[in-house]
Design a protein around this motif. Structure first.
Motif, PDB file in Angstrom:
ATOM      1  N   ILE A  50       0.782  -1.242  -0.025  1.00  0.00           N
ATOM      2  CA  ILE A  50       0.015  -0.029  -0.029  1.00  0.00           C
ATOM      3  C   ILE A  50       0.819   1.491   0.145  1.00  0.00           C
ATOM      4  O   ILE A  50       0.196   2.399   0.530  1.00  0.00           O
ATOM      5  CB  ILE A  50      -1.059  -0.012   1.235  1.00  0.00           C
ATOM      6  N   THR A  51       2.053   1.058  -0.247  1.00  0.00           N
ATOM      7  CA  THR A  51       3.111   2.329  -0.404  1.00  0.00           C
ATOM      8  C   THR A  51       3.185   2.500  -2.100  1.00  0.00           C
ATOM      9  O   THR A  51       3.494   1.661  -2.712  1.00  0.00           O
ATOM     10  CB  THR A  51       4.431   2.230   0.129  1.00  0.00           C
ATOM     11  N   PRO A  52       2.975   3.681  -2.574  1.00  0.00           N
ATOM     12  CA  PRO A  52       2.678   5.083  -1.633  1.00  0.00           C
ATOM     13  C   PRO A  52       1.358   5.334  -1.733  1.00  0.00           C
ATOM     14  O   PRO A  52       1.132   6.044  -0.686  1.00  0.00           O
ATOM     15  CB  PRO A  52       3.379   6.134  -2.673  1.00  0.00           C
ATOM     16  N   ALA A  53       0.412   4.532  -2.229  1.00  0.00           N
ATOM     17  CA  ALA A  53      -1.177   4.688  -2.014  1.00  0.00           C
ATOM     18  C   ALA A  53      -1.829   3.665  -1.763  1.00  0.00           C
ATOM     19  O   ALA A  53      -1.452   2.583  -2.411  1.00  0.00           O
ATOM     20  CB  ALA A  53      -1.837   5.784  -2.753  1.00  0.00           C
ATOM     21  N   ALA A  54      -3.085   3.669  -1.319  1.00  0.00           N
ATOM     22  CA  ALA A  54      -3.480   2.394  -0.969  1.00  0.00           C
ATOM     23  C   ALA A  54      -4.225   1.769  -2.156  1.00  0.00           C
ATOM     24  O   ALA A  54      -4.592   0.669  -2.397  1.00  0.00           O
ATOM     25  CB  ALA A  54      -4.816   2.515   0.126  1.00  0.00           C
ATOM     26  N   PHE A  55      -4.864   2.735  -3.123  1.00  0.00           N
ATOM     27  CA  PHE A  55      -5.378   2.422  -4.255  1.00  0.00           C
ATOM     28  C   PHE A  55      -4.437   1.649  -5.274  1.00  0.00           C
ATOM     29  O   PHE A  55      -4.842   1.140  -6.371  1.00  0.00           O
ATOM     30  CB  PHE A  55      -6.127   3.364  -4.970  1.00  0.00           C
ATOM     31  N   PRO A  89      -4.140  -3.413  -6.051  1.00  0.00           N
ATOM     32  CA  PRO A  89      -4.155  -4.365  -7.203  1.00  0.00           C
ATOM     33  C   PRO A  89      -3.199  -4.355  -8.081  1.00  0.00           C
ATOM     34  O   PRO A  89      -2.544  -5.457  -8.394  1.00  0.00           O
ATOM     35  CB  PRO A  89      -5.538  -3.804  -7.853  1.00  0.00           C
ATOM     36  N   LEU A  90      -2.437  -3.364  -8.538  1.00  0.00           N
ATOM     37  CA  LEU A  90      -1.232  -2.958  -9.346  1.00  0.00           C
ATOM     38  C   LEU A  90      -0.181  -3.552  -8.707  1.00  0.00           C
ATOM     39  O   LEU A  90       0.587  -4.510  -9.223  1.00  0.00           O
ATOM     40  CB  LEU A  90      -0.999  -1.657  -9.694  1.00  0.00           C
ATOM     41  N   LEU A  91      -0.039  -3.467  -7.457  1.00  0.00           N
ATOM     42  CA  LEU A  91       1.468  -3.887  -6.855  1.00  0.00           C
ATOM     43  C   LEU A  91       1.312  -5.248  -6.517  1.00  0.00           C
ATOM     44  O   LEU A  91       2.063  -6.124  -6.674  1.00  0.00           O
ATOM     45  CB  LEU A  91       1.532  -3.248  -5.459  1.00  0.00           C
ATOM     46  N   ILE A 115       3.438 -10.883  -9.452  1.00  0.00           N
ATOM     47  CA  ILE A 115       3.206 -11.943  -9.992  1.00  0.00           C
ATOM     48  C   ILE A 115       4.015 -11.858 -11.355  1.00  0.00           C
ATOM     49  O   ILE A 115       4.474 -12.879 -11.917  1.00  0.00           O
ATOM     50  CB  ILE A 115       1.816 -12.568 -10.189  1.00  0.00           C
ATOM     51  N   ILE A 116       3.814 -10.802 -11.877  1.00  0.00           N
ATOM     52  CA  ILE A 116       4.137 -10.420 -13.407  1.00  0.00           C
ATOM     53  C   ILE A 116       5.948 -10.603 -13.426  1.00  0.00           C
ATOM     54  O   ILE A 116       6.664 -10.928 -14.219  1.00  0.00           O
ATOM     55  CB  ILE A 116       3.773  -9.251 -13.954  1.00  0.00           C
ATOM     56  N   LYS A 117       6.382  -9.875 -12.325  1.00  0.00           N
ATOM     57  CA  LYS A 117       7.915  -9.979 -12.217  1.00  0.00           C
ATOM     58  C   LYS A 117       8.563 -11.218 -12.435  1.00  0.00           C
ATOM     59  O   LYS A 117       9.174 -11.396 -13.567  1.00  0.00           O
ATOM     60  CB  LYS A 117       8.368  -9.304 -10.724  1.00  0.00           C
ATOM     61  N   PRO A 118       8.060 -12.342 -11.737  1.00  0.00           N
ATOM     62  CA  PRO A 118       8.976 -13.604 -11.812  1.00  0.00           C
ATOM     63  C   PRO A 118       8.389 -14.106 -13.215  1.00  0.00           C
ATOM     64  O   PRO A 118       9.261 -14.863 -13.727  1.00  0.00           O
ATOM     65  CB  PRO A 118       8.442 -14.509 -10.797  1.00  0.00           C
ATOM     66  N   ALA A 119       7.319 -13.901 -13.489  1.00  0.00           N
ATOM     67  CA  ALA A 119       6.831 -14.614 -14.850  1.00  0.00           C
ATOM     68  C   ALA A 119       7.638 -14.053 -16.062  1.00  0.00           C
ATOM     69  O   ALA A 119       7.912 -14.788 -16.969  1.00  0.00           O
ATOM     70  CB  ALA A 119       5.285 -14.450 -14.864  1.00  0.00           C
ATOM     71  N   SER A 120       7.856 -12.789 -16.127  1.00  0.00           N
ATOM     72  CA  SER A 120       8.503 -12.084 -16.970  1.00  0.00           C
ATOM     73  C   SER A 120      10.145 -12.603 -17.216  1.00  0.00           C
ATOM     74  O   SER A 120      10.765 -12.785 -17.986  1.00  0.00           O
ATOM     75  CB  SER A 120       8.439 -10.625 -17.085  1.00  0.00           C
ATOM     76  N   LEU A 121      10.556 -12.862 -15.815  1.00  0.00           N
ATOM     77  CA  LEU A 121      11.874 -13.323 -15.739  1.00  0.00           C
ATOM     78  C   LEU A 121      11.966 -14.732 -16.372  1.00  0.00           C
ATOM     79  O   LEU A 121      12.860 -14.949 -17.243  1.00  0.00           O
ATOM     80  CB  LEU A 121      12.248 -13.553 -14.004  1.00  0.00           C
ATOM     81  N   ALA A 122      10.922 -15.644 -16.011  1.00  0.00           N
ATOM     82  CA  ALA A 122      10.840 -16.823 -16.599  1.00  0.00           C
ATOM     83  C   ALA A 122      10.805 -16.902 -18.280  1.00  0.00           C
ATOM     84  O   ALA A 122      11.436 -17.545 -18.897  1.00  0.00           O
ATOM     85  CB  ALA A 122       9.918 -17.678 -15.904  1.00  0.00           C
ATOM     86  N   MET A 123       9.975 -15.987 -18.612  1.00  0.00           N
ATOM     87  CA  MET A 123       9.703 -16.032 -20.100  1.00  0.00           C
ATOM     88  C   MET A 123      10.749 -15.416 -20.869  1.00  0.00           C
ATOM     89  O   MET A 123      11.263 -15.924 -21.822  1.00  0.00           O
ATOM     90  CB  MET A 123       8.456 -14.942 -20.457  1.00  0.00           C
ATOM     91  N   ARG A 124      11.511 -14.504 -20.237  1.00  0.00           N
ATOM     92  CA  ARG A 124      12.936 -13.926 -20.732  1.00  0.00           C
ATOM     93  C   ARG A 124      13.843 -15.036 -20.924  1.00  0.00           C
ATOM     94  O   ARG A 124      14.320 -15.146 -21.938  1.00  0.00           O
ATOM     95  CB  ARG A 124      13.252 -12.758 -20.199  1.00  0.00           C
ATOM     96  N   LEU A 125      14.093 -15.676 -20.029  1.00  0.00           N
ATOM     97  CA  LEU A 125      15.105 -16.784 -20.003  1.00  0.00           C
ATOM     98  C   LEU A 125      14.662 -17.540 -20.882  1.00  0.00           C
ATOM     99  O   LEU A 125      15.531 -18.257 -21.876  1.00  0.00           O
ATOM    100  CB  LEU A 125      15.484 -17.362 -18.664  1.00  0.00           C
ATOM    101  N   PHE A 126      13.749 -18.036 -20.993  1.00  0.00           N
ATOM    102  CA  PHE A 126      13.129 -19.313 -21.757  1.00  0.00           C
ATOM    103  C   PHE A 126      13.179 -18.901 -23.234  1.00  0.00           C
ATOM    104  O   PHE A 126      13.650 -19.489 -24.298  1.00  0.00           O
ATOM    105  CB  PHE A 126      11.710 -19.643 -21.613  1.00  0.00           C
TER     106      PHE A 126
END
Lengths: 75, 239
Positions: free
Chosen positions: B157-162, B165-167, B172-183
């Motif tokens: 919830i930093t910097p703001a509570a809204f 959902p994005l955070l 999830i997207i961070k590790p998924a993109s790591l995996a996809m990039r390597l593959f």
């Protein structure tokens, strides 16, 4: 007919997702080289930042590649 | 495309983006593929190197011990440059990832990889890189909780509570993109080398393999560097 369209779609997917990241990577590299030429002392920092930004740009191409491979499998 | 079956059922729907590897044999009902066998080989090689290097440690190191020490020192400096003082705590996790990935990437360049049934670069399979992504995800969450439970939840919830959902999606997207990039990179390299072999069996694949020497190292560096940066973000304590 449908298969032909899917094949063309796969080709377009990989082509477009290669062209624009390529432009972006070219811009990144040219800027990085300029700054290394201007400040050779900061070359190390610039290089690591360059690699990270290149990797992030390249991820877009990889997404395109994945979509293309998924489409190709449907042909 | 001999012997290559492009089909694998993921989530009921046929997503054949990765060539499914054939099951060589089964242990306790679990299928063992060429990637798994190669990974065992890599683990064996790394273990043997470590045993030889640390078996008879001396005050004044011999040539081999010196080489390994230089490598470890280089890695320490590399992660210190990104994480600062925190790097000591996360060094085992990050360097394990790095060493495993670089060995797996380079295993694809050894003559015979992809030709013999039991030998194939592990990172050219999406399952393996996705596994590495999941390990990264769990590692990030674990180290974030270790900093403090309050910190772990406050992070979203930093910097703001809204932004919540994005955070959450971001995690999830961070590790998924790591995996996809390597593959994508390693699989792409292998495919291009294979196609070049089809075009001109002598000479042409060597060009791509020369480039692969560079790309394999860069991909391992990128994976661990991004993991280190994410780790730095996840464990950052704001005043």
């Amino acid at each position: 007919m449908e298969k032909a369209i899917i094949a063309i779609a796969a080709a377009i997917a990989i082509a477009v997702s290669t062209i624009f990241p390529a432009i972006a990577q070219g811009k990144t590299a040219s800027k990085a080289m300029e700054s290394i030429a201007r400040q050779p002392d900061a070359a190390k920092d610039i290089r690591s930042t360059l690699i990270i930004s290149m990797a992030l740009i390249e991820a877009l191409t990889i997404y395109g590649l994945l979509i293309a491979l998924m489409l190709v499998s449907k042909v | 495309m001999d012997g290559r079956k492009v089909c694998s059922a993921v989530g009921g729907e046929e997503i054949a983006m990765m060539e499914s590897s054939e099951v060589l044999f089964k242990i306790f009902g679990l299928g063992v593929t060429a990637e798994v066998v190669t990974m065992w080989g890599i683990i064996g090689v790394i273990a043997v190197i470590c045993l030889i290097a640390t078996g008879r440690m001396k005050e004044r190191p011999g040539r081999f011990q010196n080489l390994i020490e230089t490598g470890v020192e280089y890695l320490q400096n590399f992660f210190h440059g990104i994480l600062g003082e925190k790097s000591r705590r996360y060094f085992p996790f990050l360097s394990t990832l790095f060493i495993f990935i670089i060995f797996s990437n380079y295993s694809g360049l050894i003559p015979g990889a992809g030709v013999f049934r039991y030998f194939k670069a592990p990172t050219s399979s999406f399952s393996v890189t996705l596994g590495l992504g999941i390990v990264t995800f769990l590692g990030l969450q674990y180290y974030a909780i270790r900093v403090g439970v309050g910190h772990f939840f406050k992070r979203f919830i930093t910097p703001a509570a809204f932004m919540l959902p994005l955070l959450l999606l971001d995690e999830i997207i961070k590790p998924a993109s790591l995996a996809m990039r390597l593959f994508g990179n390693i699989f792409g390299e292998e495919t291009v080398t294979e196609e070049l072999y089809g075009l001109l069996p002598i000479g042409a694949p060597a060009l791509m393999m020369g480039l692969s020497l560079l790309f394999c190292a860069i991909q391992a560096v990128v994976f661990t560097m991004l993991t280190a940066i994410y780790l730095d973000e996840a464990t950052e304590l704001e005043e």
